[in-house]
Design a protein around this motif. Structure first.
Motif, PDB file in Angstrom:
ATOM      1  N   THR A   1     -31.691  28.198  47.351  1.00  0.00           N
ATOM      2  CA  THR A   1     -31.986  29.537  46.843  1.00  0.00           C
ATOM      3  C   THR A   1     -32.387  30.471  47.988  1.00  0.00           C
ATOM      4  O   THR A   1     -32.789  30.037  49.066  1.00  0.00           O
ATOM      5  N   ARG A   2     -32.284  31.755  47.692  1.00  0.00           N
ATOM      6  CA  ARG A   2     -32.723  32.776  48.630  1.00  0.00           C
ATOM      7  C   ARG A   2     -33.478  33.837  47.855  1.00  0.00           C
ATOM      8  O   ARG A   2     -33.024  34.312  46.811  1.00  0.00           O
TER       9      ARG A   2
ATOM     10  N   LEU B   1     -35.813  31.176  52.209  1.00  0.00           N
ATOM     11  CA  LEU B   1     -34.945  30.128  51.669  1.00  0.00           C
ATOM     12  C   LEU B   1     -35.765  29.004  51.046  1.00  0.00           C
ATOM     13  O   LEU B   1     -36.912  28.765  51.429  1.00  0.00           O
ATOM     14  N   GLY B   2     -35.137  28.325  50.067  1.00  0.00           N
ATOM     15  CA  GLY B   2     -35.799  27.200  49.428  1.00  0.00           C
ATOM     16  C   GLY B   2     -34.809  26.370  48.656  1.00  0.00           C
ATOM     17  O   GLY B   2     -33.590  26.586  48.715  1.00  0.00           O
ATOM     18  N   PHE B   3     -35.358  25.411  47.902  1.00  0.00           N
ATOM     19  CA  PHE B   3     -34.529  24.544  47.070  1.00  0.00           C
ATOM     20  C   PHE B   3     -35.126  24.494  45.667  1.00  0.00           C
ATOM     21  O   PHE B   3     -36.315  24.210  45.505  1.00  0.00           O
TER      22      PHE B   3
ATOM     23  N   LEU C   1     -39.114  26.935  52.190  1.00  0.00           N
ATOM     24  CA  LEU C   1     -39.227  26.296  53.500  1.00  0.00           C
ATOM     25  C   LEU C   1     -40.392  26.858  54.309  1.00  0.00           C
ATOM     26  O   LEU C   1     -40.961  26.163  55.158  1.00  0.00           O
ATOM     27  N   ASN C   2     -40.739  28.095  54.027  1.00  0.00           N
ATOM     28  CA  ASN C   2     -41.846  28.741  54.723  1.00  0.00           C
ATOM     29  C   ASN C   2     -43.105  28.644  53.863  1.00  0.00           C
ATOM     30  O   ASN C   2     -43.214  29.295  52.823  1.00  0.00           O
TER      31      ASN C   2
ATOM     32  N   VAL D   1     -31.632  34.135  44.106  1.00  0.00           N
ATOM     33  CA  VAL D   1     -30.204  33.902  43.889  1.00  0.00           C
ATOM     34  C   VAL D   1     -29.817  32.633  44.635  1.00  0.00           C
ATOM     35  O   VAL D   1     -30.588  32.108  45.441  1.00  0.00           O
ATOM     36  N   THR D   2     -28.600  32.145  44.361  1.00  0.00           N
ATOM     37  CA  THR D   2     -28.122  30.954  45.079  1.00  0.00           C
ATOM     38  C   THR D   2     -27.831  31.314  46.530  1.00  0.00           C
ATOM     39  O   THR D   2     -27.315  32.400  46.831  1.00  0.00           O
ATOM     40  N   PHE D   3     -28.174  30.394  47.428  1.00  0.00           N
ATOM     41  CA  PHE D   3     -27.925  30.603  48.859  1.00  0.00           C
ATOM     42  C   PHE D   3     -26.467  30.311  49.205  1.00  0.00           C
ATOM     43  O   PHE D   3     -25.889  30.926  50.094  1.00  0.00           O
TER      44      PHE D   3
END
Length: 313
Positions: free
Chosen positions: A183-184, A191-193, A207-208, A220-222
């Motif tokens: 994801t974004r 960014l992430g999951f 991630l951060n 939204v989807t990355f």
């Protein structure tokens, strides 16, 4: 009375008298000499006839009522049949209107993201291929569907294709615990999951760990390498809760998905990825904030209060 010569003569005489009276009555017209006798007979026997008629009429009315009731029953049955057909038609029209609205929304989403899609209908839902949150759609290999294609609807990300048959395919829903998508974050690009949690919000690990995130932020989807299994820019959901950072390397969010996974009907399989990342353009327009009404209180001075600088008498 015995059948004797005298009785037969009396009967002949009575018949002759009756014919004579009938002849006189016909020739006399309204001034017939027997009119008075006829009126007297009517006065005497009229109540009896009326009573008999009153006794018989309800029977006739009942027969007519039964006959009319049968006719009314037939009419009611016909009307009920027409009403049922009309209701079925209206129900069908309502469903068709709903499907057209869904398809129109999907086409708008696909147009905004420049996705090439294949429309499909959800024909089954339930466990399949070992997955607990899946649906079956009515398109397959014969329609150009391949494994690891993105599935969306007019609201956002539905899932990905996992198994393909000649004319059907299985879609793993984004709500499945085995589902993960990159994801974004809108605007910040963090960014992430995201992972499914059944009927609970999606769990997203950014991630951060120090990322600034607020409730209401959108994702939204990355996108994946070679756009398989996910194309970029598909709306995922809205942040509903943010866990405290706590100095961890990642930050946990809970995201309410745009898609209602229990109400799926018409979906689109992305058969052609966009040439350029649509980024946030597919996200719906943010609703305008409703202004909070303010209340102004005006204090009216008391006429009996002493004026400043004067002593109260």
């Amino acid at each position: 009375m015995r059948d004797t010569r005298e009785s037969r003569l009396l009967l002949v005489l009575l018949i002759a008298v009756a014919f004579a009276l009938i002849t006189v009555d016909i020739r006399g017209g309204e001034d017939s000499p027997v009119d008075g006798a006829r009126q007297a007979a009517a006065a005497a026997f009229g109540p009896v006839e009326d009573g008999v008629a009153s006794a018989v009429d309800p029977v006739g009315d009942a027969v007519s009522a039964v006959r009319d009731s049968g006719e009314r029953h037939d009419r009611l049955a016909a009307l009920e049949k027409e009403n049922a057909a009309l209701k079925a038609k209206l129900g069908s029209d309502d469903r068709n209107r709903s499907r057209l609205a869904q398809l129109d929304k999907i086409l708008k989403t696909a147009g905004a993201g420049r996705y090439g899609i294949k429309g499909a209908e959800v024909i089954a839902i339930g466990a399949a291929q070992g997955f607990s949150w899946t649906v079956t759609i009515d398109v397959g290999a014969n329609d150009g569907i391949r494994r690891d294609m993105t599935v969306l609807n007019g609201d956002g990300l539905v899932g990905r294709v996992t198994t393909v048959g000649p004319d059907t395919a299985t879609v793993l829903l984004a709500s499945d615990p085995d589902f993960t998508v990159g994801t974004r974050m809108e605007a910040s690009d963090e960014l992430g999951f995201a992972s499914g949690q059944g009927d609970r919000p999606l769990r997203v690990e950014l991630l951060n760990g120090k990322a600034e995130v607020r409730k209401g932020d959108r994702l939204v989807t990355f996108g994946s390498q070679a756009d398989k299994p996910f194309v970029p820019g598909v709306p995922v959901g809205v942040v509903s809760r943010v866990d405290p950072s706590g100095g961890d390397l990642t930050r946990t969010l809970y995201v309410t998905p745009y898609v209602s996974f229990t109400k799926l009907d018409i979906v689109g399989v992305v058969v052609e990825a966009p040439k350029k990342d649509p980024r946030d353009t597919v996200l719906p327009t943010k609703p305008k904030p409703v202004p909070t009404p303010t209340v102004t209180v005006t204090v009216t001075p008391n006429a009996n209060a002493p004026v400043e600088g004067q002593e109260e008498q």
